[in-house]
Design an enzyme around this catalytic site. Structure first.
Site, mmCIF file in Angstrom:
data_model
loop_
_atom_site.group_PDB
_atom_site.id
_atom_site.type_symbol
_atom_site.label_atom_id
_atom_site.label_comp_id
_atom_site.label_asym_id
_atom_site.label_seq_id
_atom_site.Cartn_x
_atom_site.Cartn_y
_atom_site.Cartn_z
ATOM 1 N N GLU A 136 -9.218 -10.134 -8.464
ATOM 2 C CA GLU A 136 -8.245 -9.068 -8.181
ATOM 3 C C GLU A 136 -6.999 -9.199 -9.066
ATOM 4 O OE1 GLU A 136 -7.634 -9.377 -3.959
ATOM 5 O OE2 GLU A 136 -9.642 -8.625 -3.503
ATOM 6 N N LYS A 190 0.828 -1.211 0.000
ATOM 7 C CA LYS A 190 0.000 0.000 0.000
ATOM 8 C C LYS A 190 0.869 1.271 0.000
ATOM 9 C CE LYS A 190 -3.961 -2.343 2.132
ATOM 10 N NZ LYS A 190 -5.016 -2.309 3.192
ATOM 11 N N ASN A 224 -2.127 0.047 6.804
ATOM 12 C CA ASN A 224 -1.647 -1.256 7.275
ATOM 13 C C ASN A 224 -0.759 -1.997 6.259
ATOM 14 O OD1 ASN A 224 -3.649 -2.013 5.564
ATOM 15 N ND2 ASN A 224 -4.916 -3.043 7.087
ATOM 16 N N TYR A 244 -12.292 -1.733 -3.722
ATOM 17 C CA TYR A 244 -12.818 -1.905 -2.359
ATOM 18 C C TYR A 244 -14.334 -1.706 -2.303
ATOM 19 C CZ TYR A 244 -8.216 -2.375 -0.123
ATOM 20 O OH TYR A 244 -6.986 -2.839 0.305
ATOM 21 N N HIS A 255 -2.145 -5.455 1.295
ATOM 22 C CA HIS A 255 -3.439 -6.106 1.058
ATOM 23 C C HIS A 255 -3.193 -7.572 0.744
ATOM 24 C CE1 HIS A 255 -7.251 -7.208 -0.839
ATOM 25 N NE2 HIS A 255 -6.519 -7.712 -1.817
HETATM 26 P P1 ATP Z 1 -7.187 -5.820 2.845
HETATM 27 O O1 ATP Z 1 -8.519 -6.117 2.157
HETATM 28 O O2 ATP Z 1 -6.601 -4.477 2.452
HETATM 29 O O3 ATP Z 1 -6.218 -6.957 2.707
HETATM 30 P P2 ATP Z 1 -8.264 -6.741 5.336
HETATM 31 O O4 ATP Z 1 -8.886 -7.817 4.503
HETATM 32 O O5 ATP Z 1 -7.372 -7.165 6.444
HETATM 33 O O6 ATP Z 1 -7.449 -5.731 4.429
HETATM 34 P P3 ATP Z 1 -10.773 -5.358 5.275
HETATM 35 O O7 ATP Z 1 -11.822 -5.552 6.315
HETATM 36 O O8 ATP Z 1 -10.966 -5.987 3.939
HETATM 37 O O9 ATP Z 1 -9.387 -5.802 5.930
HETATM 38 O O10 ATP Z 1 -10.569 -3.791 5.105
HETATM 39 C C1 ATP Z 1 -9.939 -3.269 3.943
HETATM 40 C C2 ATP Z 1 -9.022 -2.141 4.351
HETATM 41 O O11 ATP Z 1 -9.830 -1.059 4.836
HETATM 42 C C3 ATP Z 1 -8.084 -2.447 5.535
HETATM 43 O O12 ATP Z 1 -6.944 -3.138 5.156
HETATM 44 C C4 ATP Z 1 -7.772 -1.059 6.020
HETATM 45 O O13 ATP Z 1 -6.832 -0.396 5.181
HETATM 46 C C5 ATP Z 1 -9.135 -0.390 5.890
HETATM 47 N N1 ATP Z 1 -9.938 -0.530 7.104
HETATM 48 C C6 ATP Z 1 -10.579 -1.635 7.545
HETATM 49 N N2 ATP Z 1 -11.231 -1.414 8.704
HETATM 50 C C7 ATP Z 1 -11.008 -0.120 8.997
HETATM 51 C C8 ATP Z 1 -11.401 0.746 10.066
HETATM 52 N N3 ATP Z 1 -12.185 0.310 11.070
HETATM 53 N N4 ATP Z 1 -10.963 2.023 10.046
HETATM 54 C C9 ATP Z 1 -10.187 2.479 9.039
HETATM 55 N N5 ATP Z 1 -9.771 1.729 7.992
HETATM 56 C C10 ATP Z 1 -10.164 0.451 7.982
HETATM 57 MG MG MG Z 2 -10.011 -7.423 2.787
#
Ligand code: ATP
Ligand code: MG
Length: 139
Positions: A128, A11, A114, A51, A117
């Site tokens: 994807e 990211k 974080n 997303y 992805h």
């Molecule tokens: P990714 O899909 O990016 O691998 P993930 O699967 O661990 O991450 P998801 O629930 O799919 O988590 O959320 C997608 C992304 O949205 C997260 O990686 C983070 O960058 C952001 N995100 C998720 N939850 C929150 C939150 N509560 N507050 C802010 N940003 C969030």
């Molecule tokens: Mg995710």
């Protein structure tokens, strides 16, 4: 069924901080083979599309802004059980909950910024991978 590919994005936070090399090394050391990789930047429209599943969530606007703030590295990774094993390697969404030795524990700042992805299912890995790469870009 065990999968054999997953899609990752390093990211904008991690690319800007210069962590890409170390993250790619952790991925290779964990046994993943790179099928495709590129430095690219998501437009607002493409980030919203990627997303879309989160479009109703309160953090969606901030997430799109974050994911478009600078370049990312997208990659298709191959390994037996790729989706599940890669989720283990990256660690919990919130780095405060990520285990020692995971990429997010080492490089994530907070639940939004974080670092990486990882696809969450075989079906989404295929979608994807096609989102980021044409067939001729995969080896
Ligand atoms: P990714 O899909 O990016 O691998 P993930 O699967 O661990 O991450 P998801 O629930 O799919 O988590 O959320 C997608 C992304 O949205 C997260 O990686 C983070 O960058 C952001 N995100 C998720 N939850 C929150 C939150 N509560 N507050 C802010 N940003 C969030
Ligand atoms: Mg995710």
């Amino acid at each position: 069924m065990a999968s054999n590919i997953t899609l990752t994005m390093i990211k904008p936070d991690a690319v800007a901080a210069g962590h890409s090399g170390k993250i790619i090394d952790m991925i290779i050391q964990a046994g993943f083979r790179v099928q495709a990789m590129k430095l690219t930047r998501l437009s607002t429209e493409k980030a919203q599309e990627f997303y879309a599943v989160h479009s109703a969530r309160p953090f969606f606007g901030d997430l799109v802004k974050f994911m478009t703030e600078g370049p990312i590295i997208a990659a298709v990774l191959e390994k037996e059980n790729a989706v599940e094993d890669f989720r283990k390697l990256i660690g919990a969404t919130n780095p405060a909950n990520a285990e020692e030795g995971t990429i997010r524990k080492a490089f994530a700042t907070d639940i939004e910024r974080n670092a990486v992805h990882g696809s969450d299912s075989n079906e989404n890995a295929a979608i994807e991978a096609s989102f980021h790469f044409a067939g001729v870009e995969r080896f």
